[in-house]
Scaffold this active site. Structure first.
Site, PDB file in Angstrom:
ATOM      1  N   LYS A   1       0.840  -1.202   0.000  1.00  0.00           N
ATOM      2  CA  LYS A   1       0.000   0.000   0.000  1.00  0.00           C
ATOM      3  C   LYS A   1       0.878   1.258   0.000  1.00  0.00           C
ATOM      4  CE  LYS A   1      -3.719  -2.637   1.984  1.00  0.00           C
ATOM      5  NZ  LYS A   1      -4.463  -3.133   3.153  1.00  0.00           N
TER       6      LYS A   1
ATOM      7  N   GLN B   1      -4.816  -2.021   9.406  1.00  0.00           N
ATOM      8  CA  GLN B   1      -4.688  -3.318   8.731  1.00  0.00           C
ATOM      9  C   GLN B   1      -5.360  -4.416   9.568  1.00  0.00           C
ATOM     10  OE1 GLN B   1      -3.539  -3.739   5.661  1.00  0.00           O
ATOM     11  NE2 GLN B   1      -3.849  -5.946   5.686  1.00  0.00           N
TER      12      GLN B   1
ATOM     13  N   ASP C   1     -11.070   2.729   4.048  1.00  0.00           N
ATOM     14  CA  ASP C   1     -11.412   1.308   3.935  1.00  0.00           C
ATOM     15  C   ASP C   1     -12.925   1.109   3.791  1.00  0.00           C
ATOM     16  OD1 ASP C   1      -9.641  -0.831   3.841  1.00  0.00           O
ATOM     17  OD2 ASP C   1      -9.102  -0.654   5.964  1.00  0.00           O
TER      18      ASP C   1
HETATM   19  N1  GUN Z   1      -6.855  -7.108   5.441  1.00  0.00           N
HETATM   20  C1  GUN Z   1      -7.172  -7.788   4.304  1.00  0.00           C
HETATM   21  N2  GUN Z   1      -7.812  -6.977   3.435  1.00  0.00           N
HETATM   22  C2  GUN Z   1      -7.897  -5.771   4.029  1.00  0.00           C
HETATM   23  C3  GUN Z   1      -8.443  -4.507   3.626  1.00  0.00           C
HETATM   24  O1  GUN Z   1      -9.002  -4.333   2.540  1.00  0.00           O
HETATM   25  N3  GUN Z   1      -8.332  -3.507   4.526  1.00  0.00           N
HETATM   26  C4  GUN Z   1      -7.737  -3.674   5.730  1.00  0.00           C
HETATM   27  N4  GUN Z   1      -7.691  -2.636   6.534  1.00  0.00           N
HETATM   28  N5  GUN Z   1      -7.234  -4.813   6.133  1.00  0.00           N
HETATM   29  C5  GUN Z   1      -7.306  -5.854   5.275  1.00  0.00           C
END
Ligand code: GUN
Length: 282
Positions: free
Chosen positions: A49, A93, A116
């Site tokens: 990211k 996350q 998110d």
């Molecule tokens: N863990 C797996 N996919 C995601 C996501 O799209 N966002 C977040 N914050 N954690 C994740």
């Protein structure tokens, strides 16, 4: 043989366009990620990211906390980021380590910075048909389908999986696009008889190669959200080699949904920066 829905190529194109839009905007979007614990897969996703942020000229910071952090401490960190005018978007996350209340942390993120789209407030906007931030994986899929010319209006879409982050928001987005939705899950009886009738099947099951060719109607579109590790390799929820013989279009794993998720996170972060620069939403 099915058309391959090349999420990598589409995401690259969207990343280029986004970088231009950010450069022209005069804004300085900035994403804060919060990584709790030392799960290697989570650490890898967070790194990816940040790399994407660099490519589109979004600034980024990472807040790292040890696995034994309390819920209160994580919430406090999130609240600081909420109050920081330099931060446009916040991503915690997931999954969080055992012992931390995930819901409390998700609800601590300001809905205005919730790139998110997991905050109940944003889920509510999505379900009411007036989305603000939508979760990145399902929104990325909508963008991939749109860019690939896949019609949704009036079509029968089956979502297999009802998770908060993928299955449920996917169903809401497809409904907003006027598809006819069925959500299937672990208690669904005779799953194959339902998926076979679908024009679009979205697999978010978390079981490698669970969706087999006999479950797919001739010419259907198949979207695979699975990211299962099998003997060190990334394997989807769809039996790709067999299903591609029946389907009309299919996403590969890797190179399908994954890159679209990250591109959408970048788009959401820019949207947050734009919205914050205009003052609070009405
Ligand atoms: N863990 C797996 N996919 C995601 C996501 O799209 N966002 C977040 N914050 N954690 C994740």
């Amino acid at each position: 043989m099915a058309l391959i829905l090349d999420g990598k190529a589409v995401s690259e194109k969207r990343i280029e366009l986004l970088r231009e839009a950010i450069d022209e905007s005069g804004l300085s979007p900035r994403l804060a990620t919060v990584l709790v614990g030392d799960d290697p897969a989570s650490a890898l996703y967070v790194r990816m990211k940040h790399q994407a942020c660099e490519r589109v000229h979004i600034g980024s910071i990472n807040v790292t906390l040890p696995a034994d952090t309390t819920t209160e401490r994580v919430v406090e960190k999130v609240q600081r980021l909420n109050a920081d005018p330099e931060i446009s978007g916040i991503l915690v996350q997931l999954p969080l380590p055992a012992g931390i209340e995930q819901e409390s942390v998700i609800e601590a993120v300001s809905p205005e910075k919730d790139v998110d789209g997991f905050h109940p407030c944003n889920i509510g906007h999505l379900v009411s048909g007036r989305p603000r931030f939508s979760p990145c994986t399902p929104l990325g899929i909508m963008n991939l389908l749109a860019e690939s010319g896949i019609e949704l209006e009036g079509r029968r879409a089956v979502v297999v999986g009802r998770s908060i982050d993928v299955g449920r928001p996917m169903a809401a987005l497809l409904l907003n696009a006027n598809a006819t939705i069925t959500v299937c899950h672990s208690r669904t009886r005779d799953l194959a008889s339902i998926t076979r009738e679908a024009d679009l099947v979205v697999a978010a099951v978390g079981r490698p190669r669970f969706i087999t060719a006999d479950m797919i109607g001739e010419g259907a579109t198949v979207v695979d959200i699975g990211t299962n590790r099998v003997e060190g390799r990334l394997v989807g929820d769809v039996d790709f080699e067999a299903v591609r013989e029946r389907a009309g279009a299919i996403t590969p794993v890797p190179g399908g949904v994954g890159p679209m998720t990250i591109a959408t996170l970048m788009e959401n972060t820019f949207a947050a920066a734009r919205r914050l620069s205009c003052g609070p939403a009405p």
